[in-house]
Design a protein around this motif. Structure first.
Motif, PDB file in Angstrom:
ATOM      1  N   LEU A 277     -36.068  -3.259 -13.676  1.00  0.00           N
ATOM      2  CA  LEU A 277     -36.735  -3.814 -12.498  1.00  0.00           C
ATOM      3  C   LEU A 277     -37.554  -2.740 -11.787  1.00  0.00           C
ATOM      4  O   LEU A 277     -38.668  -3.000 -11.317  1.00  0.00           O
ATOM      5  N   ALA A 278     -37.007  -1.541 -11.706  1.00  0.00           N
ATOM      6  CA  ALA A 278     -37.711  -0.461 -11.015  1.00  0.00           C
ATOM      7  C   ALA A 278     -38.979  -0.062 -11.761  1.00  0.00           C
ATOM      8  O   ALA A 278     -40.040   0.134 -11.154  1.00  0.00           O
ATOM      9  N   VAL A 279     -38.901   0.043 -13.079  1.00  0.00           N
ATOM     10  CA  VAL A 279     -40.078   0.415 -13.864  1.00  0.00           C
ATOM     11  C   VAL A 279     -41.152  -0.667 -13.752  1.00  0.00           C
ATOM     12  O   VAL A 279     -42.358  -0.367 -13.791  1.00  0.00           O
ATOM     13  N   GLU A 280     -40.732  -1.913 -13.593  1.00  0.00           N
ATOM     14  CA  GLU A 280     -41.684  -3.019 -13.466  1.00  0.00           C
ATOM     15  C   GLU A 280     -42.585  -2.857 -12.247  1.00  0.00           C
ATOM     16  O   GLU A 280     -43.668  -3.447 -12.175  1.00  0.00           O
ATOM     17  N   GLN A 281     -42.176  -2.043 -11.293  1.00  0.00           N
ATOM     18  CA  GLN A 281     -42.976  -1.862 -10.082  1.00  0.00           C
ATOM     19  C   GLN A 281     -44.264  -1.084 -10.352  1.00  0.00           C
ATOM     20  O   GLN A 281     -45.149  -1.026  -9.494  1.00  0.00           O
ATOM     21  N   TYR A 282     -44.407  -0.505 -11.539  1.00  0.00           N
ATOM     22  CA  TYR A 282     -45.646   0.170 -11.912  1.00  0.00           C
ATOM     23  C   TYR A 282     -46.686  -0.796 -12.477  1.00  0.00           C
ATOM     24  O   TYR A 282     -47.781  -0.371 -12.870  1.00  0.00           O
ATOM     25  N   ASP A 283     -46.346  -2.082 -12.527  1.00  0.00           N
ATOM     26  CA  ASP A 283     -47.285  -3.074 -13.034  1.00  0.00           C
ATOM     27  C   ASP A 283     -48.602  -3.016 -12.262  1.00  0.00           C
ATOM     28  O   ASP A 283     -48.609  -2.800 -11.044  1.00  0.00           O
ATOM     29  N   ASN A 284     -49.704  -3.219 -12.976  1.00  0.00           N
ATOM     30  CA  ASN A 284     -51.045  -3.188 -12.379  1.00  0.00           C
ATOM     31  C   ASN A 284     -51.308  -1.875 -11.646  1.00  0.00           C
ATOM     32  O   ASN A 284     -51.925  -1.848 -10.587  1.00  0.00           O
TER      33      ASN A 284
END
Length: 487
Positions: A277-284
């Motif tokens: 979930l934390a790594v997903e925050q780098y999306d876009n």
């Protein structure tokens, strides 16, 4: 190919405004640049107050006819717009990737299908819009949603067409006419939308698109006495200016202003899930208003969580967003890149430590960054960076976790990772946020209300809430034997 048409990713795009069903050029232009390689994409008509006022006039002239169009016919046309988006999905995806640098695979698989869904959803909701009649001392109350009038919709650059149609679709479904002002850093798909809408049979003047700089045409749009609704997504300072501009006419506003959202990781959480979930925050490239940029981790698992997070983040591939293997693309504009790097360098100078990243890359690419040893009152924790930059802080219990999560001026979203359902219920009840995710992220349904608390925004849109904003709600009360007249 005329001078008013440019070719982007093999697609012809008209660079002029779309006003009253026809293309209108301005005397001046501005240069649209691709963030992928810094190459100019074309010269775009630079709107002036003249074009902005003309667009509002066109919307006002078209309003009576569109408002009187039966809901079933409005819904049919909106579904035809959705069909037009589907037919040009690959073109829209390619143009938007060139224009704003987001991943092509995301545009193909998620973003552009959502654009079509925006139109279909609100077309369908229009036909089921209803409030059960109720009685008061024998009198019947009937609630209806009346079209409000011309709407000004000002949209951002991070998901240009999806966020534009999130506003355009319900405004049109409600029977309103629209003046759409796209962000000057990513204007191209709004122009393509005007073509698609016209081809779907939307009458002239119902959808107008005016390009340009907010500082030059914004006040003409937001202070116009004929505008009945304003919806804006963007920064807090710009929202304050819009609100002041709209105040003279008491024009209703819907404002979505970003945030500084937390991800709370408790010791009982699935740490692999939490790290994902934390790594997903780098999306876009972190250019997502809902991003949980503040990682708040229970101290007893902080070391292990950080290890799992950095292992995953190190595997992210940054590069050309047109490449299917790319995970993180460029930042939208060199000014945004400078802003992001300024936040990071000031944080490092103040004592923060870069566990990951921390230095700008080549071109307009900023590497995924994680900063620790940050104070709660520091700029990097309190202010929205809007880039691929996360901070990590620790806590020792629920009370401290909630305090840290709520201790900003924002309140758009929050994410909670925990294996205890009762804890999830306790904590989410105390969080100040418009949306809270538990053990998931970015699960969005158009039926749900969307918006922020505190300085993350004003109002809610989505589902029936959108119609509540874009309409004048009317209650008609009819007396028993109400048609009887006295002699």
């Amino acid at each position: 190919m005329t001078e008013d048409l440019i070719t982007v990713a093999g697609v012809a795009v008209d660079t002029r405004h779309f006003i009253g069903g026809r293309r209108v050029a301005s005397a001046g232009t501005f240069t649209d640049v691709s963030p992928i390689d810094g190459a100019p994409l074309g010269e775009i008509s630079r709107g002036t107050p003249t074009e902005a006022a003309a667009a509002v006039t066109a919307a006002g002239a078209a309003f009576p006819g569109w408002a009187a169009t039966p809901p079933a016919e409005r819904a049919r046309i909106l579904r035809a717009v959705a069909d037009g988006v589907d037919k040009r999905l690959e073109e829209l995806a390619a143009v938007e990737t060139a224009d704003n640098g987001a991943l092509l695979r995301s545009h193909r698989r998620g973003v552009m299908p959502r654009v079509a869904h925006n139109f279909r959803f609100f077309a369908d909701r229009l036909l089921t819009l209803d409030h059960e009649d109720f009685t008061t001392r024998g009198h019947t109350n009937h609630v209806s949603w009346d079209p409000a009038g011309p709407c000004v919709l000002i949209t951002p650059w991070n998901a240009p067409l999806m966020l534009a149609t999130w506003k355009v679709a319900p405004a049109l479904a409600a029977g309103n006419t629209v003046v759409l002002k796209p962000a000057e850093w990513s204007p191209l798909t709004a122009s393509l939308l005007a073509d698609i809408a016209a081809g779907a049979g939307l009458p002239p003047g119902v959808l107008n698109v005016v390009q340009g700089y907010g500082a030059e045409i914004g006040d003409t749009l937001t202070a116009h006495p004929d505008v009945r609704r304003i919806s804006f997504t963007g920064s807090v300072p710009t929202a304050r200016h819009i609100a002041a501009s709209a105040a003279a006419n008491l024009t209703p506003l819907s404002l979505e202003l970003g945030g500084k959202s937390p991800l709370l990781v408790f010791a009982d959480a699935d740490l692999d899930l939490a790290a994902d979930l934390a790594v997903e925050q780098y999306d876009n490239a972190g250019q997502v208003c809902l991003a949980a940029t503040r990682l708040l981790v229970e101290a007893s698992v902080a070391e292990e969580f950080t290890r799992r997070f950095t292992e995953r983040a190190a595997r992210l591939r940054q590069g050309d967003p047109r490449d299917e293997s790319t995970d993180v693309g460029p930042v939208i504009h060199h000014r945004q890149l400078e802003k992001i790097d300024g936040f990071v360098q000031r944080a490092l100078a103040a004592g923060a430590r870069a566990v990951l990243g921390g230095r700008r890359g080549e071109g307009q690419y900023y590497p995924p960054t994680l900063l620790t040893d940050v104070r709660q009152d520091s700029e990097i924790v309190q202010e929205e960076v809007f880039g691929p930059v996360l901070t990590l802080q620790t806590f020792t219990g629920e009370d401290e976790a909630v305090h840290l999560a709520n201790d900003t001026r924002f309140g758009l979203a929050a994410t909670v990772a925990t294996g205890d359902p009762e804890r999830a219920e306790r904590v989410t009840a105390r969080l100040v946020a418009g949306t809270v995710w538990v053990n998931c992220f970015f699960v969005r349904d158009l039926d749900a209300p969307f918006g922020g608390s505190r300085q993350s925004g004003v109002g809610r849109e989505g589902g029936t809430w959108s119609f509540d904003f874009y309409c004048d709600l009317k209650n008609t009360v009819t007396a028993p034997k109400g048609w009887q007249t006295h002699g």
